[in-house]
Every structure is written in structure tokens, then in C-alpha cells.
Write a protein that holds these residues in place. Structure first.
Motif, short mmCIF file in Angstrom:
data_model
loop_
_atom_site.label_atom_id
_atom_site.label_comp_id
_atom_site.label_asym_id
_atom_site.label_seq_id
_atom_site.Cartn_x
_atom_site.Cartn_y
_atom_site.Cartn_z
N ALA A 1 12.10 -15.14 11.99
CA ALA A 1 12.90 -13.97 11.60
C ALA A 1 12.73 -13.66 10.12
CB ALA A 1 14.36 -14.22 11.92
N GLY A 2 12.35 -12.41 9.83
CA GLY A 2 12.26 -11.93 8.45
C GLY A 2 11.05 -12.40 7.66
N VAL A 3 10.12 -13.09 8.31
CA VAL A 3 8.94 -13.61 7.61
C VAL A 3 7.68 -12.91 8.13
CG1 VAL A 3 7.56 -15.66 7.08
CG2 VAL A 3 10.05 -15.86 7.35
N ALA A 4 7.00 -12.20 7.24
CA ALA A 4 5.77 -11.49 7.62
C ALA A 4 4.63 -12.48 7.82
CB ALA A 4 5.40 -10.46 6.56
N GLY B 1 5.47 -7.54 22.18
CA GLY B 1 6.26 -8.63 21.62
C GLY B 1 7.47 -8.96 22.47
N THR B 2 8.00 -10.15 22.23
CA THR B 2 9.21 -10.57 22.94
C THR B 2 10.46 -9.97 22.32
OG1 THR B 2 9.34 -12.57 21.57
CG2 THR B 2 8.16 -12.75 23.69
N ALA B 3 10.32 -9.31 21.17
CA ALA B 3 11.42 -8.61 20.48
C ALA B 3 10.80 -7.47 19.68
CB ALA B 3 12.17 -9.57 19.57
N LEU B 4 11.65 -6.62 19.13
CA LEU B 4 11.17 -5.52 18.30
C LEU B 4 10.47 -6.08 17.06
CD1 LEU B 4 11.32 -2.38 18.04
CD2 LEU B 4 13.27 -2.76 16.53
N PHE B 5 9.30 -5.51 16.74
CA PHE B 5 8.57 -5.95 15.56
C PHE B 5 7.99 -4.73 14.86
CE2 PHE B 5 5.48 -5.92 18.98
CZ PHE B 5 4.34 -5.39 18.41
N PHE B 6 7.64 -4.91 13.60
CA PHE B 6 6.99 -3.88 12.80
C PHE B 6 5.58 -4.37 12.48
CE2 PHE B 6 11.45 -3.21 12.13
CZ PHE B 6 11.59 -1.84 12.01
N ALA B 7 4.64 -3.44 12.33
CA ALA B 7 3.26 -3.79 11.99
C ALA B 7 2.72 -2.81 10.96
CB ALA B 7 2.39 -3.76 13.24
N ARG B 8 1.88 -3.32 10.10
CA ARG B 8 1.18 -2.48 9.13
C ARG B 8 -0.28 -2.90 9.13
NH1 ARG B 8 1.15 1.30 5.47
NH2 ARG B 8 0.05 1.03 3.51
N PHE B 9 -1.16 -1.94 9.35
CA PHE B 9 -2.59 -2.19 9.40
C PHE B 9 -3.17 -2.14 7.99
CE2 PHE B 9 -1.26 -0.83 13.49
CZ PHE B 9 -2.02 -1.56 14.37
N GLY B 10 -3.82 -3.22 7.58
CA GLY B 10 -4.45 -3.27 6.27
C GLY B 10 -3.50 -3.43 5.10
N GLY B 11 -2.26 -3.77 5.36
CA GLY B 11 -1.28 -3.97 4.28
C GLY B 11 -0.16 -4.87 4.75
N ASP C 1 6.28 7.25 1.10
CA ASP C 1 5.03 7.27 0.34
C ASP C 1 3.82 6.82 1.17
OD1 ASP C 1 5.55 4.58 0.62
OD2 ASP C 1 5.45 4.12 -1.53
N GLY C 2 4.01 6.70 2.49
CA GLY C 2 2.90 6.32 3.36
C GLY C 2 2.70 4.84 3.54
N THR C 3 3.57 4.00 2.95
CA THR C 3 3.38 2.54 3.03
C THR C 3 4.31 1.88 4.04
OG1 THR C 3 4.95 2.12 1.23
CG2 THR C 3 2.60 2.41 0.63
N GLY C 4 4.93 2.66 4.91
CA GLY C 4 5.84 2.10 5.91
C GLY C 4 5.08 1.34 6.99
N ALA C 5 5.85 0.68 7.83
CA ALA C 5 5.28 -0.06 8.96
C ALA C 5 5.65 0.65 10.25
CB ALA C 5 5.83 -1.49 8.97
N GLU D 1 -6.79 1.89 18.13
CA GLU D 1 -8.19 1.73 17.77
C GLU D 1 -8.21 1.18 16.35
OE1 GLU D 1 -12.38 4.23 17.54
OE2 GLU D 1 -10.51 5.31 17.87
N VAL D 2 -9.11 0.27 16.07
CA VAL D 2 -9.17 -0.36 14.75
C VAL D 2 -10.40 0.14 14.00
CG1 VAL D 2 -9.24 -2.55 13.51
CG2 VAL D 2 -8.09 -2.43 15.72
N PRO D 3 -10.20 0.92 12.92
CA PRO D 3 -11.34 1.36 12.12
C PRO D 3 -12.05 0.16 11.47
CG PRO D 3 -9.35 2.58 11.55
CD PRO D 3 -8.93 1.44 12.43
N ASP D 4 -13.33 0.32 11.18
CA ASP D 4 -14.11 -0.78 10.59
C ASP D 4 -13.56 -1.27 9.26
OD1 ASP D 4 -15.86 -0.75 12.73
OD2 ASP D 4 -17.31 0.56 11.73
N ASP D 5 -12.89 -0.40 8.50
CA ASP D 5 -12.42 -0.81 7.17
C ASP D 5 -11.06 -1.52 7.20
OD1 ASP D 5 -11.08 1.53 7.90
OD2 ASP D 5 -10.97 2.27 5.85
N ILE D 6 -10.48 -1.69 8.37
CA ILE D 6 -9.22 -2.43 8.48
C ILE D 6 -9.52 -3.79 9.11
CG2 ILE D 6 -6.95 -2.54 9.57
CD1 ILE D 6 -6.75 0.45 9.23
#
Length: 107
Positions: A31-34, A50-60, A71-75, A83-88
Motif C-alpha cells: 500500500a502506497g509504495v510505487a 489487479g486485485t485492487a484499484l491501481f494507478f500506472a504511469r508509462f515511462g515515469g 501538467d500531463g504527469t498524472g497516472a 500498446e507500448v511505444p518503443d521509447d517506453i
């Protein structure tokens, strides 16, 4: 890992569902640990649940929002199929409760 293919019925028409993959990873979140997951080489698509609600951020780094993020940095909340771009090369996950995230990987 298997390539992504849509399932087809006996007549060759696209049916509901996808072909199973042979590459599944599991991330155990406290809990609470990225936690950062490195996307395997050759992966083009991820299917996450997931077995519970989770947040994800690609490349960050993912964080649980406690205020507006404009500012675009949310999860994103519990992304399913991406789809996963090559740069991520990484995905960061976090949950407010203990959670297990399953990641199905497709080429």
C-alpha cells in the motif's frame, strides 16, 4: 512471448477474446509504495489487471493523486490494454492498498 492475435471463430470471423500469451508477470504492491516494472524486450502490448484499484504511469513514476494534476504527469487508473511505444521501457505502478497486478505481455 506470443504475438497479439484476435480470436476467430470456425468461419474465420473475429470473435470476442484474444489468444492467450505465454508471458505473464506479477507485481506485488505494498500500500502506497510505487514499484517500477521493466517492459520485456520485444513486447508491443500489455494487458494489465489487479486485485485492487491501481494507478500506472508509462515511462515515469506513478503516484496516487491527492490534488489536481494538470501538467500531463498524472497516472492512469487501472489501464487494461495498452500498446507500448518503443521509447517506453518501464511502467510504474502504485495502489493505496496492498495489490497484485498481473501483466500479460504480447509481441
Amino acid at each position: 512471448m506470443h504475438s497479439l492475435k484476435l480470436a476467430a471463430d470456425a468461419s474465420g470471423k473475429i470473435a470476442i477474446g484474444m489468444v492467450a500469451t505465454d508471458h505473464i508477470d506479477n507485481i506485488v504492491l505494498a500500500a502506497g509504495v510505487a514499484k517500477t516494472y521493466t517492459i520485456p524486450t520485444g513486447a508491443a502490448y500489455l494487458l494489465m489487471s489487479g486485485t485492487a484499484l491501481f494507478f500506472a504511469r508509462f515511462g515515469g513514476a506513478a503516484s496516487i493523486p491527492i490534488a489536481d494534476v494538470t501538467d500531463g504527469t498524472g497516472a492512469c487508473v487501472a489501464p487494461e490494454f495498452r500498446e507500448v511505444p518503443d521509447d517506453i521501457t518501464t511502467v510504474s505502478f502504485i495502489s493505496s492498498v496492498n495489490c497484485i497486478v498481473a501483466i500479460e505481455v504480447f509481441a
